[in-house]
Scaffold this motif. Structure first.
Motif, mmCIF file in Angstrom:
data_model
loop_
_atom_site.group_PDB
_atom_site.id
_atom_site.type_symbol
_atom_site.label_atom_id
_atom_site.label_comp_id
_atom_site.label_asym_id
_atom_site.label_seq_id
_atom_site.Cartn_x
_atom_site.Cartn_y
_atom_site.Cartn_z
ATOM 1 N N LEU A 110 46.195 36.469 46.713
ATOM 2 C CA LEU A 110 46.015 37.507 45.693
ATOM 3 C C LEU A 110 47.363 38.045 45.232
ATOM 4 C CD1 LEU A 110 43.117 40.024 46.333
ATOM 5 C CD2 LEU A 110 43.410 38.358 44.491
ATOM 6 N N SER B 256 48.746 37.846 41.456
ATOM 7 C CA SER B 256 48.881 39.057 40.648
ATOM 8 C C SER B 256 50.225 39.089 39.909
ATOM 9 C CB SER B 256 48.677 40.313 41.504
ATOM 10 O OG SER B 256 49.612 40.306 42.549
ATOM 11 N N HIS C 104 51.012 36.635 38.027
ATOM 12 C CA HIS C 104 50.837 35.772 36.862
ATOM 13 C C HIS C 104 49.809 36.368 35.918
ATOM 14 C CE1 HIS C 104 53.216 32.587 38.676
ATOM 15 N NE2 HIS C 104 52.600 32.867 39.812
ATOM 16 N N GLN C 105 49.906 35.921 34.678
ATOM 17 C CA GLN C 105 48.913 36.407 33.722
ATOM 18 C C GLN C 105 47.577 35.696 33.983
ATOM 19 O OE1 GLN C 105 49.853 35.709 29.587
ATOM 20 N NE2 GLN C 105 48.429 37.311 28.940
ATOM 21 N N ILE C 106 46.519 36.493 34.079
ATOM 22 C CA ILE C 106 45.187 35.936 34.335
ATOM 23 C C ILE C 106 44.347 36.107 33.075
ATOM 24 C CG2 ILE C 106 43.137 36.060 35.799
ATOM 25 C CD1 ILE C 106 45.662 35.150 37.297
ATOM 26 N N VAL D 98 38.447 36.161 35.084
ATOM 27 C CA VAL D 98 37.964 35.804 36.417
ATOM 28 C C VAL D 98 36.464 35.534 36.308
ATOM 29 C CG1 VAL D 98 37.687 36.503 38.818
ATOM 30 C CG2 VAL D 98 39.654 37.335 37.504
ATOM 31 N N LEU E 61 38.404 42.801 43.134
ATOM 32 C CA LEU E 61 39.088 42.192 41.989
ATOM 33 C C LEU E 61 39.248 43.194 40.843
ATOM 34 C CD1 LEU E 61 37.347 38.702 42.006
ATOM 35 C CD2 LEU E 61 39.762 39.183 42.507
ATOM 36 N N VAL F 160 42.497 44.800 41.655
ATOM 37 C CA VAL F 160 43.650 43.902 41.626
ATOM 38 C C VAL F 160 43.970 43.461 40.198
ATOM 39 C CG1 VAL F 160 44.613 41.768 42.564
ATOM 40 C CG2 VAL F 160 43.002 43.100 43.913
ATOM 41 N N PHE F 161 42.943 43.204 39.407
ATOM 42 C CA PHE F 161 43.159 42.783 38.016
ATOM 43 C C PHE F 161 42.448 43.739 37.060
ATOM 44 C CE2 PHE F 161 43.004 38.716 40.499
ATOM 45 C CZ PHE F 161 44.346 38.385 40.383
ATOM 46 N N ASP G 185 42.929 44.878 34.185
ATOM 47 C CA ASP G 185 42.851 44.625 32.746
ATOM 48 C C ASP G 185 42.282 43.254 32.404
ATOM 49 O OD1 ASP G 185 44.018 47.111 32.329
ATOM 50 O OD2 ASP G 185 45.998 46.230 32.768
ATOM 51 N N VAL G 186 41.803 42.564 33.426
ATOM 52 C CA VAL G 186 41.307 41.212 33.186
ATOM 53 C C VAL G 186 39.779 41.246 33.132
ATOM 54 C CG1 VAL G 186 41.210 38.880 34.139
ATOM 55 C CG2 VAL G 186 43.295 40.250 34.398
ATOM 56 N N ARG H 273 36.017 40.189 33.732
ATOM 57 C CA ARG H 273 35.366 39.423 34.794
ATOM 58 C C ARG H 273 33.972 39.032 34.342
ATOM 59 N NH1 ARG H 273 34.782 43.190 38.794
ATOM 60 N NH2 ARG H 273 35.269 44.677 37.146
#
Ligand code: ADP
Ligand code: ZN
Length: 606
Positions: free
Chosen positions: A129, A133, A135-137, A140, A165, A168-169, A171-172, A174
């Motif tokens: 993780l 984190s 890298h740009q994701i 998910v 998650l 952890v992410f 702004d991504v 899911r």
């Protein structure tokens, strides 16, 4: 709302990379949500195209796409299929060598990898993780999201850690996807995976290519299974049996009559299991005989039938297991054998589990709902769809009950007699003795028993008819069987329901006898290929042979190269140019570049 231009771009990827003309069902809605950067939950039927819902946004959004998947076999398949389509995909799992791992991390670092598959425990390990984190994701995706729920049958405690998650992410977007989730499971997915605001997409559970049927076990099961398999020669199938010993015996029996059948269960050595799985995936027409250890993530598209030699554990399990037939959209069958002994066993198993009483209650209700469908008299597909919360569902028109509605008659009076006899006998006897009692044939009957008002009242029915009725009362929960160490005793079931029958408020209808005979003569569903004109069959066979060589060369399952459906499309269209070949469903640019010329050769030569 996603802009039209982003959906147009998605459609272009669908065409170019995956070779499909248009989105199906709710795909475009889900993809639009992900492209707009919002989380979503999608419940789409098996074969509904869930994977494209996340794969396409992962290819369009900047950054790496992460896919969480519960099984290595499933990941391996999906990654192989993506690579065939020319997509930069990889997986990180415990089987990967050090070199493979460092290569994958290098591709992540230089931004050349688009999609990465991982197990939940692999992803959530601290080191991984941390590294990700940086890298740009892009997105998910959590596949088989129902595994997060303890109400379902595939509960995986590791899935619960995936809620993190969200932190952890942050702004991504899911995306949770699954094929089976009733309302309660959907709630669980939302709360556990912290998707409370996510838009929900729930597609119809209809599987029009799948013809369902079920029959009571009314003779030795292995012989019946053999007959069913014999009637479906050359077709790939999955047979589920309840025990390892049952699996072994059935597989042997089928192998003896020349069927390429393999046994698969958790008691087998890992290598042997792997070997058999590979054979099943790679040989055309192979049959897998398995316990439920086999299944989740088996995406072989051309499975033509699923036979339950013993019934599944719940409606969810049923739908997932029969759902493994016909994923390519071509006609397929789901056939279930069940008996009164099976429901008694299922209930006992639930009772023995060390789980909270309210979870137990839910599981008992679920088991009953399953048997109500199996032993029911109305459309099976409709029963399943209603179970999953679909509204306004009509009959499917093709399941056994729709095609041959069972003749029924009212048996409320007889049911009252049976319930009353069980009541008066005080739960001390088994089924045979209850029937003797009703018929007034109890051997050496005690005067007390002979004096009961129910003794000998049942002469209007035969012993066989009583047996059928008592089975039905067991399925309906009006009677129950207490195990009593293998010599089961009959007792009254749900008190409220029993009262309703006594008062004639709840009618009991039973099938007219002889129905089982009629059912066993129902012919197998015609094979999707054998219905075609001979020249198309010939070309299809030639294309399959070519595909088999390709698959062996590359050590991948044949369907990863092209699905049967794609080969059938090609055989029907007989394309002579690359452009024409590109119109066949499932032929994208990557595959056209790779295999186009060779396929045109096969078409020309045939
Ligand atoms: P599941 O929902 O069971 O995961 P998959 O994603 O494996 O389903 O897709 C099932 C099959 O449907 C695959 O062969 C896939 O290529 C095909 N498929 C998916 N989307 C489309 C589409 N829009 N048009 C035609 N075929 C599609
Ligand atoms: Zn039906």
């Amino acid at each position: 709302m996603p802009s039209d231009s982003s959906l147009a771009a998605a459609r272009e990827v669908l065409r170019r990379t995956f070779g499909h003309n248009d989105f199906r069902g709710l795909q475009s809605g889900v993809i639009g949500e992900a492209l707009a950067g919002r989380s979503a939950m999608a419940v789409l039927p098996t074969g509904g195209g869930k994977s494209l819902c996340y794969q396409i946004p992962m290819l369009l959004r900047p950054g790496l796409g992460l896919v969480v998947s519960p099984l290595i076999a499933l990941m391996a398949d999906q990654v192989a299929a993506l690579q065939q389509a020319g997509v930069a995909a990889a997986r990180l799992d415990s089987n990967a060598t050090m070199d493979e791992r460092s290569d994958t991390w290098r591709r992540i670092a230089d931004g050349t990898l688009d999609i990465l598959y991982m197990s939940p425990e692999g992803l959530m390990s601290g080191a991984t993780l941390d590294r990700l984190s940086n890298h740009q994701i892009a997105l998910v995706a959590i596949d088989e999201a129902h595994c997060v729920s303890q109400w379902g049958h595939d509960f995986r405690p590791e899935y619960r850690t995936l809620g993190r998650l969200a932190e952890v992410f942050p702004d991504v977007p899911r995306l949770a996807v699954t094929a089976t989730a009733d309302a309660r499971t959907r709630d669980d997915i939302r709360s556990e995976l912290r998707l409370l605001d996510a838009r929900e997409f729930v597609d119809s559970f209809a599987r029009p290519e799948l013809q369902l049927s079920a029959e009571r076990k009314d003779g030795p099961v292995p012989a019946r299974v053999e007959a069913l398999v014999r009637a479906r020669p050359g077709r790939s199938g999955v047979i589920y049996a309840g025990s390892r010993a049952g699996v072994e015996k059935l597989a042997e029996r089928l192998a003896d009559i020349g069927v390429p059948a393999y046994a698969y269960h958790a008691g087998l050595d890992k290598n042997l299991r792997h070997q058999r799985l590979t054979r099943f995936l790679q040989e055309d027409g192979a049959v897998m005989v398995a316990t439920i250890a086999f299944g989740m993530g088996i995406d072989k598209p051309d499975v033509r039938y699923v036979i339950h030699a013993d019934p599944p554990a719940s409606m969810e399990a049923y739908w997932q297991e029969v759902g493994r037939a016909g994923r390519d959209g071509l006609p397929a069958e789901g056939i279930t054998l069940y008996g009164a002994g099976d429901i008694a066993w299922a209930l006992r198993r639930i009772d023995e589990r060390e789980i909270a009483p309210e979870v137990k209650q839910v599981q008992v209700r679920k088991a009953r709902q399953l048997y109500a469908m199996l032993d029911g008299m109305d459309c099976r597909a409709a029963a399943v769809r209603r179970y999953f919360g679909e509204e306004g569902v009509g009959p499917c028109g093709q399941c056994d009950l729709c095609v041959t509605p069972p003749a029924t008659h009212d048996a409320t009076k007889a049911a009252q007699m049976a319930l009353s006899a069980v009541h008066r006998l005080g739960g001390r006897y088994g089924r045979g003795r209850v029937i003797d009692h009703l018929l007034g044939k109890t051997k050496d009957v005690h005067p007390n028993e002979a004096g009961l008002s129910t003794y000998g009242v049942g002469g209007a029915l035969s012993a066989v008819e009583w047996r059928t009725l008592i089975d039905q009362l067991l399925f309906d929960g009006l009677l129950r069987e207490d195990p009593n160490d293998g010599r089961p005793l009959m007792a009254l079931g749900d008190a409220e329901a029993v009262r309703a029958v006594y008062r004639s408020e709840r009618p009991v209808a039973v099938r007219a006898h002889a129905a089982p005979k009629a059912r066993s003569e129902r012919p197998a569903r015609p094979s999707p290929i054998l219905d075609e004109p001979l020249e198309i069959q010939g070309l299809f066979a030639a294309l399959r042979a070519w595909r088999k060589d390709q698959a062996a060369l590359q050590k991948v399952p044949p369907y990863v190269i092209f699905h049967d459906k794609t080969l059938l499309d090609i055989a029907r269209a007989r394309p002579t140019t690359l452009a024409a070949l590109g119109h066949a469903s499932g032929v994208g640019q990557g595959k056209l570049d790779r295999y186009g010329a060779a396929v045109l050769e096969v078409v020309k030569a045939a």
